[in-house]
Design an enzyme around this catalytic site. Sequence first.
Site, short mmCIF file in Angstrom:
data_model
loop_
_atom_site.label_atom_id
_atom_site.label_comp_id
_atom_site.label_asym_id
_atom_site.label_seq_id
_atom_site.Cartn_x
_atom_site.Cartn_y
_atom_site.Cartn_z
N CYS A 112 0.90 -1.15 0.00
CA CYS A 112 0.00 0.00 0.00
C CYS A 112 0.93 1.20 0.00
CB CYS A 112 -0.92 0.02 1.22
SG CYS A 112 -1.83 1.58 1.33
N CYS A 115 -0.50 4.17 2.68
CA CYS A 115 -0.54 3.95 4.13
C CYS A 115 -0.25 2.49 4.43
CB CYS A 115 -1.84 4.43 4.75
SG CYS A 115 -3.35 3.82 3.98
N SER A 116 -1.28 1.70 4.63
CA SER A 116 -1.04 0.32 5.05
C SER A 116 -2.24 -0.55 4.71
CB SER A 116 -0.80 0.28 6.54
OG SER A 116 -1.93 0.85 7.18
N CYS A 117 -2.97 -0.23 3.64
CA CYS A 117 -4.14 -1.03 3.29
C CYS A 117 -3.69 -2.47 3.05
CB CYS A 117 -4.84 -0.47 2.07
SG CYS A 117 -5.57 1.15 2.40
#
Lengths: 207, 135
Positions: A112, A115-117
Amino acid sequence: MTRSEITPSPAVTVPRSEAEIAARMKALEALMIEKGIMTTEAVDRLADIYENEVGPQLGAAVVAKAWTDPEFKARLLANATEACAEMGIGGLQGEDMVAVENTDTVHNVIVCTLCSCYPWPVLGLPPNWYKQPAYRSRIVREPRTMLREEFGHDVPDSMEVRVWDSSAELRYMVLPQRPANTEGKSAAELAELVTRDAMIGVAPVRA
Amino acid sequence: MRVDTTEVGDARRRVEQLLTELPRDGQEQLSFAQPWELRAFAVAVAAHQNGLYDWSEFQLALIGAIREWEDSQRSRDEPWRYYDRWLEALESLLSGTGTLDGSELEHRAHTILTTPRDTDHHHARRDPVAVDPAH
């Protein structure tokens, strides 16, 4: 609403110590509970679910089923969210999931960039390194080199490497290749071979 | 290649280092480095489940907090900590909906920090802590 109105406090520009930020989080949780926005039990339950129950073992079961059931595999590749739901797997950050299949000619890896999906229902929560700026930027710029240097995963030059950017709208998981010499294994035995890193695409599955 | 010795050049190198060095040992394999991070995670999900915001709103706030940090001076001075950004996103959303008052949060955090952890455990208690009298 302007940005300055929603910025919580000027102190945010000063690096906080671990003790300060832990106290700040404790204060925030206490205030939310006192205001009746949530209960301690609900927060405890969520913490327990995501720390102990949701994890890559669920994704591993999905992968093993795809390896042993061609019709399920076709459904998984057509609509991963629905196929996972057949196994009772789904939830927050799993509403729109896509499984990308590794083949003899294509290796897939997920990231991602913003961010951190990450597909929580099948992989659990991402490891810290997945959220690092270093991973998020470099895997896109030079995936083959990064896989080799950082993860020790040498993808042959003859293979294409595809990097998939998960977002709030769509989250990817990798369907790794079934290792050779595993013909006699059951789905449960196969699932034990499938690691989180293999479903991120930074490691192969080894028999 | 000329070595850039200006402050800007130095800062640029440090950001570049942050963007290329990927620690993957020990704690980097975990989802949470500290207990408060798991609480921050769970509180954000609970607030969403209780209808305070859509999950997509939280994700946008998180993306914004990460981008702001990466673009700021702080990325040169502070180590990268994902859940610091997560907490910023959570605070800004809760403040934006009027659910959280920044000064109230500061005050409560200060109280927690200045209260010794074992306030009640330093002395022997030789009397019952509560008594329900006979009727």
